[in-house]
Design an enzyme around this catalytic site. Structure first.
Site, short mmCIF file in Angstrom:
data_model
loop_
_atom_site.label_atom_id
_atom_site.label_comp_id
_atom_site.label_asym_id
_atom_site.label_seq_id
_atom_site.Cartn_x
_atom_site.Cartn_y
_atom_site.Cartn_z
N PRO A 95 0.78 -1.24 0.00
CA PRO A 95 0.00 0.00 0.00
C PRO A 95 0.82 1.29 0.00
CG PRO A 95 -0.09 -1.08 2.14
CD PRO A 95 0.55 -2.04 1.19
N ASN A 96 0.31 2.24 -0.72
CA ASN A 96 0.84 3.62 -0.83
C ASN A 96 2.10 3.73 -1.67
OD1 ASN A 96 -1.19 4.94 0.79
ND2 ASN A 96 -0.26 3.95 2.56
N ARG A 99 4.56 12.06 -3.62
CA ARG A 99 4.23 12.67 -2.33
C ARG A 99 5.40 12.45 -1.37
NH1 ARG A 99 0.22 15.73 -3.20
NH2 ARG A 99 -0.07 15.82 -0.94
N TYR A 152 10.68 9.66 1.21
CA TYR A 152 10.86 8.50 0.33
C TYR A 152 11.61 8.81 -0.98
CZ TYR A 152 7.90 5.97 3.57
OH TYR A 152 7.41 5.36 4.69
N ASN A 157 7.56 -6.04 -1.07
CA ASN A 157 7.59 -4.92 -0.13
C ASN A 157 6.17 -4.76 0.41
OD1 ASN A 157 7.72 -2.62 1.37
ND2 ASN A 157 8.77 -1.38 -0.18
N ALA A 173 3.27 -0.78 4.85
CA ALA A 173 2.80 -0.72 6.25
C ALA A 173 2.19 -2.04 6.73
CB ALA A 173 1.80 0.42 6.40
N HIS A 197 3.94 -4.44 9.33
CA HIS A 197 3.90 -4.30 10.78
C HIS A 197 2.54 -4.66 11.38
CE1 HIS A 197 7.40 -2.10 9.47
NE2 HIS A 197 6.64 -1.20 8.86
N GLU A 225 11.75 -10.38 1.52
CA GLU A 225 11.12 -9.13 1.98
C GLU A 225 12.06 -7.97 1.70
OE1 GLU A 225 10.11 -9.31 6.16
OE2 GLU A 225 9.84 -7.14 6.29
N HIS A 285 12.56 -3.55 1.76
CA HIS A 285 12.10 -2.22 2.16
C HIS A 285 13.06 -1.17 1.62
CE1 HIS A 285 9.16 -3.88 4.88
NE2 HIS A 285 10.07 -4.74 5.28
N ARG A 330 13.99 3.73 12.15
CA ARG A 330 12.86 4.66 12.15
C ARG A 330 12.03 4.50 13.44
NH1 ARG A 330 9.86 4.35 6.55
NH2 ARG A 330 8.99 6.27 7.43
N ARG A 345 7.90 0.35 13.55
CA ARG A 345 8.34 -0.26 12.27
C ARG A 345 9.36 -1.38 12.49
NH1 ARG A 345 6.15 3.23 8.37
NH2 ARG A 345 6.11 5.37 9.12
O1 CA2 Z 1 10.73 1.36 3.60
C1 CA2 Z 1 9.81 0.74 3.05
O2 CA2 Z 1 9.89 0.26 1.91
C2 CA2 Z 1 8.47 0.60 3.78
O3 CA2 Z 1 7.94 -0.69 3.49
C3 CA2 Z 1 7.59 1.71 3.21
C4 CA2 Z 1 6.23 1.79 3.91
C5 CA2 Z 1 6.40 1.86 5.43
O4 CA2 Z 1 5.14 1.83 6.04
C6 CA2 Z 1 7.26 0.72 5.96
O5 CA2 Z 1 7.42 0.88 7.35
C7 CA2 Z 1 8.62 0.71 5.29
C8 CA2 Z 1 5.47 3.01 3.44
C9 CA2 Z 1 5.27 3.11 1.95
C10 CA2 Z 1 4.52 4.38 1.70
O6 CA2 Z 1 5.11 5.06 0.62
C11 CA2 Z 1 4.77 6.36 0.42
C12 CA2 Z 1 5.33 6.97 -0.66
C13 CA2 Z 1 5.08 8.30 -0.90
C14 CA2 Z 1 4.24 9.02 -0.07
C15 CA2 Z 1 3.67 8.40 1.03
C16 CA2 Z 1 3.94 7.08 1.28
#
Ligand code: CA2
Length: 149
Positions: A10-11, A18, A23, A74, A77, A80, A98, A100, A107, A111
């Site tokens: 997701p996201n 964003r 990121y 990947n 979120a 977790h 896996e 990331h 962080r 996480r």
């Molecule tokens: O570091 C990673 O790849 C994560 O899997 C990214 C997740 C985060 O929740 C994990 O703890 C670590 C978040 C991905 C969200 O990506 C976004 C990208 C742009 C704007 C907002 C979120």
């Protein structure tokens, strides 16, 4: 040829669009293009999918049982939170690597725990887009070892 499924959680579709301060500016499309080139060089056949829905990711993992040798995942979120994704991986028995983008141990405390790591072959975290390329390489090495046995 080795068939690898790459799953983005997701996201991740918002990558580069964003919150670039967290990121970075690289988009998911950029990462996917780089993975396709890398896979071609390494002689791997990869399919890339993204979903914002836990149930859809579970379905994709179930379907991978038929068609893929490994999954580079990947879970974002859901890493977790999701016992359901963990159980899906354990049930299908397709090896999962896996990955990331960020170093999840550097962080927020929430996480630092991954439900997915318990059922993964290994984890690559903290190398930005290279985490995915390292994940593909790890999948290739892992599978070549398995074939040799
Ligand atoms: O570091 C990673 O790849 C994560 O899997 C990214 C997740 C985060 O929740 C994990 O703890 C670590 C978040 C991905 C969200 O990506 C976004 C990208 C742009 C704007 C907002 C979120």
């Amino acid at each position: 040829m080795l068939k690898i499924l790459v799953l983005h959680g997701p996201n991740l579709n918002l990558l580069g669009l964003r919150e670039p301060e967290i990121y970075g500016k690289t988009t998911l499309l950029d990462i996917n293009k780089e993975m396709m080139e890398f896979a071609k060089k390494e002689g791997m056949d990869i399919t890339i999918k993204q979903s914002n829905f836990e149930g859809e990711l579970i379905q994709m993992i179930h379907e991978a049982m038929e068609d893929y040798d490994a999954i580079v995942f990947n879970p974002a979120a859901f890493t977790h939170t999701s016992i359901a994704l963990r159980d899906a991986i354990a049930a299908v028995g397709v090896p999962v690597i896996e990955v990331h983008l960020s170093n999840i141990y550097k962080r927020e405390a929430f996480r630092r725990h991954s439900y997915i790591s318990e059922v993964s072959e290994g984890v690559i975290s903290g190398f930005g887009k290279d985490s995915y390329l390292l994940g593909l390489k790890a999948a290739k090495n892992l599978l070549s070892k398995k074939v040799k046995k």
